[in-house]
Design a protein around this motif. Structure first.
Motif, short mmCIF file in Angstrom:
data_model
loop_
_atom_site.label_atom_id
_atom_site.label_comp_id
_atom_site.label_asym_id
_atom_site.label_seq_id
_atom_site.Cartn_x
_atom_site.Cartn_y
_atom_site.Cartn_z
N GLY A 90 0.83 -1.21 0.00
CA GLY A 90 0.00 0.00 0.00
C GLY A 90 0.86 1.25 0.00
O GLY A 90 1.96 1.26 0.51
N THR A 91 0.33 2.29 -0.60
CA THR A 91 1.01 3.57 -0.56
C THR A 91 0.14 4.54 0.22
O THR A 91 -1.08 4.49 0.15
N VAL A 92 0.76 5.40 0.95
CA VAL A 92 0.03 6.36 1.75
C VAL A 92 -0.82 7.23 0.84
O VAL A 92 -0.35 7.73 -0.17
N GLY A 93 -2.10 7.35 1.20
CA GLY A 93 -3.00 8.19 0.41
C GLY A 93 -3.58 7.51 -0.81
O GLY A 93 -4.34 8.13 -1.54
N ALA A 94 -3.23 6.27 -1.06
CA ALA A 94 -3.76 5.58 -2.24
C ALA A 94 -5.24 5.27 -2.04
O ALA A 94 -5.68 4.99 -0.94
N GLU A 95 -5.98 5.32 -3.12
CA GLU A 95 -7.40 4.97 -3.07
C GLU A 95 -7.53 3.46 -2.89
O GLU A 95 -6.84 2.70 -3.55
N PRO A 96 -8.42 3.02 -2.00
CA PRO A 96 -8.61 1.59 -1.83
C PRO A 96 -9.25 0.97 -3.08
O PRO A 96 -10.05 1.61 -3.74
N THR A 97 -8.86 -0.25 -3.38
CA THR A 97 -9.45 -0.95 -4.51
C THR A 97 -10.54 -1.87 -3.99
O THR A 97 -10.68 -2.06 -2.79
N GLU A 98 -11.28 -2.46 -4.91
CA GLU A 98 -12.40 -3.31 -4.53
C GLU A 98 -11.93 -4.60 -3.86
O GLU A 98 -12.58 -5.15 -3.00
N ALA A 99 -10.79 -5.14 -4.28
CA ALA A 99 -10.29 -6.40 -3.74
C ALA A 99 -8.91 -6.19 -3.14
O ALA A 99 -8.31 -5.15 -3.30
N GLY A 100 -8.43 -7.19 -2.43
CA GLY A 100 -7.07 -7.13 -1.93
C GLY A 100 -6.93 -6.75 -0.48
O GLY A 100 -5.84 -6.66 0.04
N HIS A 101 -8.05 -6.51 0.21
CA HIS A 101 -7.96 -6.11 1.62
C HIS A 101 -7.74 -7.29 2.55
O HIS A 101 -7.29 -7.11 3.66
N GLY A 102 -8.09 -8.49 2.11
CA GLY A 102 -7.99 -9.67 2.96
C GLY A 102 -6.59 -9.93 3.47
O GLY A 102 -6.39 -10.17 4.66
N LEU A 103 -5.61 -9.87 2.59
CA LEU A 103 -4.24 -10.14 3.02
C LEU A 103 -3.67 -8.99 3.84
O LEU A 103 -2.78 -9.20 4.67
N VAL A 104 -4.17 -7.79 3.64
CA VAL A 104 -3.77 -6.68 4.50
C VAL A 104 -4.23 -6.96 5.92
O VAL A 104 -3.50 -6.77 6.89
N LEU A 105 -5.45 -7.48 6.05
CA LEU A 105 -5.98 -7.85 7.36
C LEU A 105 -5.17 -8.99 7.97
O LEU A 105 -4.81 -8.95 9.15
N VAL A 106 -4.86 -10.00 7.18
CA VAL A 106 -4.06 -11.13 7.66
C VAL A 106 -2.70 -10.63 8.14
O VAL A 106 -2.24 -11.00 9.22
N GLU A 107 -2.08 -9.77 7.36
CA GLU A 107 -0.77 -9.23 7.75
C GLU A 107 -0.85 -8.44 9.05
O GLU A 107 0.05 -8.49 9.88
N ALA A 108 -1.94 -7.71 9.25
CA ALA A 108 -2.10 -6.91 10.47
C ALA A 108 -2.37 -7.78 11.69
O ALA A 108 -1.91 -7.47 12.79
N LEU A 109 -3.10 -8.88 11.52
CA LEU A 109 -3.51 -9.71 12.65
C LEU A 109 -2.52 -10.81 13.02
O LEU A 109 -2.40 -11.17 14.19
N ALA A 110 -1.86 -11.36 12.03
CA ALA A 110 -0.96 -12.51 12.26
C ALA A 110 0.42 -12.03 12.70
O ALA A 110 0.85 -10.93 12.35
N TRP A 144 -0.36 -19.74 4.81
CA TRP A 144 -0.36 -19.99 6.25
C TRP A 144 -0.20 -18.69 7.02
O TRP A 144 0.32 -17.71 6.50
N ALA A 145 -0.68 -18.73 8.25
CA ALA A 145 -0.51 -17.59 9.15
C ALA A 145 -0.28 -18.17 10.54
O ALA A 145 -0.83 -19.22 10.88
N GLU A 146 0.54 -17.50 11.33
CA GLU A 146 0.82 -17.96 12.69
C GLU A 146 0.50 -16.88 13.70
O GLU A 146 0.73 -15.69 13.47
N LEU A 147 -0.03 -17.36 14.84
CA LEU A 147 -0.31 -16.50 15.98
C LEU A 147 0.46 -17.04 17.18
O LEU A 147 0.35 -18.23 17.49
N ASP A 148 1.23 -16.19 17.83
CA ASP A 148 1.95 -16.58 19.04
C ASP A 148 0.97 -16.50 20.21
O ASP A 148 0.58 -15.42 20.62
N LEU A 149 0.57 -17.64 20.72
CA LEU A 149 -0.46 -17.70 21.75
C LEU A 149 0.01 -17.13 23.09
O LEU A 149 -0.78 -16.59 23.84
#
Length: 144
Positions: free
Chosen positions: A99-119, A135-140
């Motif tokens: 992502g670039t700062v100030g970029a307009e969001p697109t219709e798709a592609g938010h899922g992996l941004v969420l995964v990257e933020a949560l995992a 795969w995604a990992e969570l340190d319990l």
């Protein structure tokens, strides 16, 4: 020996299920993951959100007619929850969000941004042909 393989062999809990590569299958993946984590007495957030995103990606982008996707949950001896979603489109690999700062969001592609933020970590493993596993990992131990 590969560290990833060693960690998987030292699992405390393991759950795997094939699901139809449809929106209904993706929803079922989230519900089954929630119930499995509950039975292991583990918190199910943010894991169920990650499962929902990865399963939806498998149903939408990894779908091959007549082929299912597979959900896997693994709790290792190192207090890590590993979420794996394997689909039949190994030639179509997800990419990390750029992502670039100030970029307009697109219709798709938010899922992996969420995964990257949560995992704590996530990635892609290719094979066996024609499949790939996201795969995604969570340190319990670091989650309350």
């Amino acid at each position: 020996m590969n560290q990833e393989i060693t960690a998987l062999r030292m699992s405390l809990h393991q759950f795997t299920v094939p699901l139809s590569a449809t929106h209904r299958g993706a929803r079922l993946a989230r519900l089954l993951a929630t119930e499995q984590l509950r039975s292991w007495e583990l918190p199910f957030d943010p894991a169920r959100l990650i499962v929902a995103e990865l399963a939806t990606n498998a149903a939408v982008h990894g779908r091959v007619p007549g082929r299912s996707f597979r959900l896997g949950l693994i709790v290792t001896a190192h207090a890590t929850l590993r979420i794996e979603v394997t689909d039949a489109r190994g030639e179509q690999l997800p990419t990390r969000a750029r992502g670039t700062v100030g970029a307009e969001p697109t219709e798709a592609g938010h899922g992996l941004v969420l995964v990257e933020a949560l995992a704590d970590r996530w990635g892609v493993r290719t094979g066996p042909a024609p499949c790939k596993t996201v795969w995604a990992e969570l340190d319990l131990g670091t989650r309350g």
